[in-house]
Design a protein around this motif. Structure first.
Motif, PDB file in Angstrom:
ATOM      1  N   ALA A  64     -64.037  56.046  -1.271  1.00 42.83           N
ATOM      2  CA  ALA A  64     -65.245  56.426  -2.014  1.00 42.83           C
ATOM      3  C   ALA A  64     -66.480  55.743  -1.437  1.00 42.83           C
ATOM      4  N   LEU A  65     -66.365  54.464  -1.089  1.00 38.60           N
ATOM      5  CA  LEU A  65     -67.500  53.751  -0.491  1.00 38.60           C
ATOM      6  C   LEU A  65     -67.873  54.347   0.863  1.00 38.60           C
ATOM      7  N   THR A  66     -66.867  54.704   1.643  1.00 40.87           N
ATOM      8  CA  THR A  66     -67.117  55.332   2.952  1.00 40.87           C
ATOM      9  C   THR A  66     -67.830  56.662   2.773  1.00 40.87           C
ATOM     10  N   LYS A  67     -67.370  57.453   1.823  1.00 44.69           N
ATOM     11  CA  LYS A  67     -67.988  58.754   1.559  1.00 44.69           C
ATOM     12  C   LYS A  67     -69.432  58.571   1.079  1.00 44.69           C
ATOM     13  N   LEU A  68     -69.671  57.592   0.229  1.00 46.24           N
ATOM     14  CA  LEU A  68     -71.019  57.309  -0.250  1.00 46.24           C
ATOM     15  C   LEU A  68     -71.921  56.889   0.917  1.00 46.24           C
ATOM     16  N   SER A  69     -71.407  56.054   1.798  1.00 42.40           N
ATOM     17  CA  SER A  69     -72.181  55.625   2.962  1.00 42.40           C
ATOM     18  C   SER A  69     -72.533  56.811   3.857  1.00 42.40           C
ATOM     19  N   GLU A  70     -71.579  57.684   4.081  1.00 44.88           N
ATOM     20  CA  GLU A  70     -71.828  58.877   4.896  1.00 44.88           C
ATOM     21  C   GLU A  70     -72.865  59.786   4.239  1.00 44.88           C
ATOM     22  N   ALA A  71     -72.812  59.915   2.917  1.00 44.86           N
ATOM     23  CA  ALA A  71     -73.785  60.743   2.205  1.00 44.86           C
ATOM     24  C   ALA A  71     -75.180  60.144   2.314  1.00 44.86           C
ATOM     25  N   LEU A  72     -75.279  58.814   2.217  1.00 46.18           N
ATOM     26  CA  LEU A  72     -76.579  58.166   2.370  1.00 46.18           C
ATOM     27  C   LEU A  72     -77.115  58.346   3.789  1.00 46.18           C
ATOM     28  N   ASP A  73     -76.230  58.298   4.781  1.00 43.85           N
ATOM     29  CA  ASP A  73     -76.661  58.546   6.171  1.00 43.85           C
ATOM     30  C   ASP A  73     -77.237  59.953   6.326  1.00 43.85           C
ATOM     31  N   ALA A  74     -76.720  60.898   5.551  1.00 38.38           N
ATOM     32  CA  ALA A  74     -77.157  62.286   5.660  1.00 38.38           C
ATOM     33  C   ALA A  74     -78.480  62.576   4.951  1.00 38.38           C
ATOM     34  N   LEU A  75     -78.946  61.638   4.110  1.00 35.96           N
ATOM     35  CA  LEU A  75     -80.205  61.857   3.385  1.00 35.96           C
ATOM     36  C   LEU A  75     -81.379  61.884   4.348  1.00 35.96           C
ATOM     37  N   GLU A  76     -82.316  62.762   4.048  1.00 28.46           N
ATOM     38  CA  GLU A  76     -83.567  62.770   4.805  1.00 28.46           C
ATOM     39  C   GLU A  76     -84.549  61.901   4.072  1.00 28.46           C
ATOM     40  N   LEU A  77     -84.891  60.783   4.683  1.00 24.71           N
ATOM     41  CA  LEU A  77     -85.838  59.854   4.082  1.00 24.71           C
ATOM     42  C   LEU A  77     -87.217  60.145   4.658  1.00 24.71           C
ATOM     43  N   SER A  78     -88.117  60.556   3.797  1.00 31.21           N
ATOM     44  CA  SER A  78     -89.477  60.844   4.249  1.00 31.21           C
ATOM     45  C   SER A  78     -90.465  60.124   3.350  1.00 31.21           C
ATOM     46  N   ASP A  79     -91.624  59.823   3.908  1.00 38.03           N
ATOM     47  CA  ASP A  79     -92.653  59.130   3.142  1.00 38.03           C
ATOM     48  C   ASP A  79     -93.469  60.075   2.307  1.00 38.03           C
TER      49      ASP A  79
END
Length: 149
Positions: free
Chosen positions: A134-149
């Motif tokens: 679950a932690l690995t999946k959460l980390s991968e999902a966070l990596d996939a987020l587009e962070l924009s200002d």
């Protein structure tokens, strides 16, 4: 974003922050008898199987390149790591373990195994594996987020 989604994001972040603190405390406890700090152990562990550049270590560990560079310099000064030429990049040296660094990392093993058994005893091995997944999946999902200002 719904209110529930916001609450879940906040709860996930707060839990991750707490876990980070707990893992850092455990890492300090495990590393101290081997003459290491948690940060030193983290960088040594990143190059346990192969030399890596400072940037690659930073990406793998989720910490800044500058922090890894400072730590790598200390490890080299203490004889626990050394710099090698990088055939892929002239200026970006590779960080590699020395025999002393490998020995210090190995000294942590028995204590690490003891704490792994204790944690597995509390959660059960299957539940611990599910938590890691679950932690690995959460980390991968966070990596996939587009962070924009």
């Amino acid at each position: 974003m719904t209110k529930r989604e916001q609450e879940l994001l906040s709860a996930a972040a707060l839990t991750a922050f707490k876990l980070n603190g707990q893992f850092l405390e455990l890492a300090e406890h495990l590393a101290r008898p081997a003459g290491l700090t948690a940060t030193w152990w983290q960088v040594l562990g990143a190059v346990l199987h192969q030399p890596l550049s400072v940037s690659a270590i930073a990406r793998e560990m989720g910490i800044t390149r500058q922090a890894v560079q400072r730590t790598a310099d200390v490890l080299v000064d203490r004889g626990l790591a050394e710099y090698h030429d990088n055939p892929a990049h002239r200026r970006a040296k590779l960080v590699a373990l020395t025999p002393e660094g490998r020995a210090a990392n190995s000294a942590i093993g028995p204590h690490h195994a003891q704490h792994a058994r204790q944690l597995s005893g509390v959660l059960g091995e299957d539940q611990l594996a599910d938590a890691v997944a679950a932690l690995t999946k959460l980390s991968e999902a966070l990596d996939a987020l587009e962070l924009s200002d």
